[in-house]
Design a protein around this motif. Structure first.
Motif, mmCIF file in Angstrom:
data_model
loop_
_atom_site.group_PDB
_atom_site.id
_atom_site.type_symbol
_atom_site.label_atom_id
_atom_site.label_comp_id
_atom_site.label_asym_id
_atom_site.label_seq_id
_atom_site.Cartn_x
_atom_site.Cartn_y
_atom_site.Cartn_z
ATOM 1 N N GLY A 158 0.822 -1.216 0.000
ATOM 2 C CA GLY A 158 0.000 0.000 0.000
ATOM 3 C C GLY A 158 0.847 1.254 0.000
ATOM 4 N N ALA A 159 0.755 2.047 1.068
ATOM 5 C CA ALA A 159 1.547 3.274 1.184
ATOM 6 C C ALA A 159 2.954 3.003 1.704
ATOM 7 N N GLY A 160 3.283 1.716 1.925
ATOM 8 C CA GLY A 160 4.641 1.377 2.351
ATOM 9 C C GLY A 160 4.753 0.841 3.761
ATOM 10 N N PHE A 161 3.648 0.330 4.289
ATOM 11 C CA PHE A 161 3.666 -0.168 5.670
ATOM 12 C C PHE A 161 3.296 -1.653 5.713
ATOM 13 N N PRO A 162 4.056 -2.419 6.485
ATOM 14 C CA PRO A 162 5.124 -2.023 7.407
ATOM 15 C C PRO A 162 6.525 -1.948 6.801
ATOM 16 N N GLY A 163 6.639 -2.149 5.486
ATOM 17 C CA GLY A 163 7.952 -2.313 4.868
ATOM 18 C C GLY A 163 8.899 -1.143 4.992
ATOM 19 N N LEU A 164 8.417 0.093 4.760
ATOM 20 C CA LEU A 164 9.319 1.238 4.806
ATOM 21 C C LEU A 164 9.891 1.489 6.203
ATOM 22 N N ARG B 7 0.249 -0.012 -9.569
ATOM 23 C CA ARG B 7 1.429 0.669 -10.092
ATOM 24 C C ARG B 7 1.621 2.060 -9.485
ATOM 25 N N LYS B 8 0.547 2.833 -9.299
ATOM 26 C CA LYS B 8 0.724 4.200 -8.802
ATOM 27 C C LYS B 8 1.272 4.209 -7.377
ATOM 28 N N LYS B 9 0.900 3.216 -6.576
ATOM 29 C CA LYS B 9 1.441 3.141 -5.216
ATOM 30 C C LYS B 9 2.919 2.769 -5.242
ATOM 31 N N ILE B 10 3.274 1.837 -6.125
ATOM 32 C CA ILE B 10 4.682 1.463 -6.250
ATOM 33 C C ILE B 10 5.506 2.639 -6.773
ATOM 34 N N ASN B 11 4.963 3.400 -7.717
ATOM 35 C CA ASN B 11 5.681 4.581 -8.206
ATOM 36 C C ASN B 11 5.917 5.580 -7.085
ATOM 37 N N PHE B 12 4.910 5.775 -6.231
ATOM 38 C CA PHE B 12 5.067 6.674 -5.090
ATOM 39 C C PHE B 12 6.154 6.169 -4.146
ATOM 40 N N ILE B 13 6.121 4.868 -3.835
ATOM 41 C CA ILE B 13 7.132 4.314 -2.926
ATOM 42 C C ILE B 13 8.526 4.439 -3.532
ATOM 43 N N ASP B 14 8.651 4.230 -4.838
ATOM 44 C CA ASP B 14 9.943 4.440 -5.510
ATOM 45 C C ASP B 14 10.446 5.861 -5.281
ATOM 46 N N ASP B 15 9.551 6.834 -5.370
ATOM 47 C CA ASP B 15 9.941 8.230 -5.135
ATOM 48 C C ASP B 15 10.407 8.433 -3.699
ATOM 49 N N VAL B 16 9.709 7.811 -2.748
ATOM 50 C CA VAL B 16 10.117 7.913 -1.338
ATOM 51 C C VAL B 16 11.496 7.293 -1.129
#
Length: 245
Positions: free
Chosen positions: A87-93, A111-120
């Motif tokens: 999702g938004a990167g939890f709990p992984g980030l 894909r859009k969530k993964i693109n966002f996480i790539d940016d983070v």
């Protein structure tokens, strides 16, 4: 102006026997700011107030890998982790940020969530994290991912057997799957036990605890992989949800 997260050092210490240092606090704040900013475009999370974000995303993510601290030393030493349906990167980030010796793969089908996480990941220079876009039913059958991870984590809603079918095929023999849940009932145990046995695992621990601010009930299920998962699991895309084990 984005608000500051609460430090909560005493709660970190009391509940995890650990607390973030100054640099780690700054990183968690930066993550919060990036998600609040990205939320305006991607609708990543409804949890945006600082205290609630700290409790339900940051504390919750790390509490899952820290029952009495027994897995934190493992992560500090360095393991391979996959976050299923991040999702938004939890709990992984948060796991990647706090345990830089571990390698964390964040998997999502959107894909859009993964693109966002790539940016983070790029913005924060999180060198031990990478993303993967795809359906877990397919990823679990791919040679480069099947039974390749020391630890799989999944924050779960719905039928627990679905989460077991998603997670255990990705875990190495003697590895661990952690399923994060809110409520849990004795009635769910039969479904869990059946799925875990079919997938080659063993129930190591079912832990119940409360969150430190809202005092909400939480559970984490810790599943040890004791033998190889039969090749026909996970089943095809959509089947685990349509026909839970």
């Amino acid at each position: 102006m984005i608000k500051n997260l609460p430090k909560m050092l005493d709660i970190w210490e009391k509940t995890l026997h650990w607390q973030p240092n100054t640099l780690q606090q700054e990183k968690l704040q930066k993550l919060y700011e990036l998600i609040i900013t990205g939320n305006r475009q991607f609708n990543l999370t409804r949890i945006t107030e600082p205290e609630e974000f700290w409790e339900k995303h940051l504390w919750d993510s790390l509490r899952g890998v820290a029952p009495e601290g027994q897995f934190m030393s493992l992560l500090n030493n360095g393991v391979s982790v996959i976050d299923i349906g991040t999702g938004a990167g939890f709990p992984g980030l948060p796991i990647a940020m706090i345990f830089p010796n571990s390698q964390v793969t964040l998997l999502d089908s959107t894909r859009k969530k993964i693109n966002f996480i790539d940016d983070v990941i790029n913005n924060m220079s999180i060198n031990n994290a990478k993303t993967l876009v795809g359906r877990v039913e397919e990823i679990g059958q791919e040679y480069e991912h099947r039974e390749k991870y020391d630890l799989a984590v999944i924050r779960a809603v719905g039928n627990v057997s679905i989460c077991v079918e998603y997670a255990l095929p990705l875990v190495k023999k003697r590895g661990l799957a952690i399923i994060y849940r809110g409520s849990w009932s004795e009635e769910e145990n039969a479904s869990l036990e059946n799925a875990v046995e079919l997938l080659g695992g063993n129930i190591e621990l079912i832990e119940q605890f409360t969150t430190p601010i809202s005092e909400s009930m939480r559970h984490c299920l810790y599943l040890r992989k004791i033998k190889n998962t039969p090749i026909h699991f996970p089943r095809g895309v959509g089947i685990p949800k349509q026909k839970p084990l």
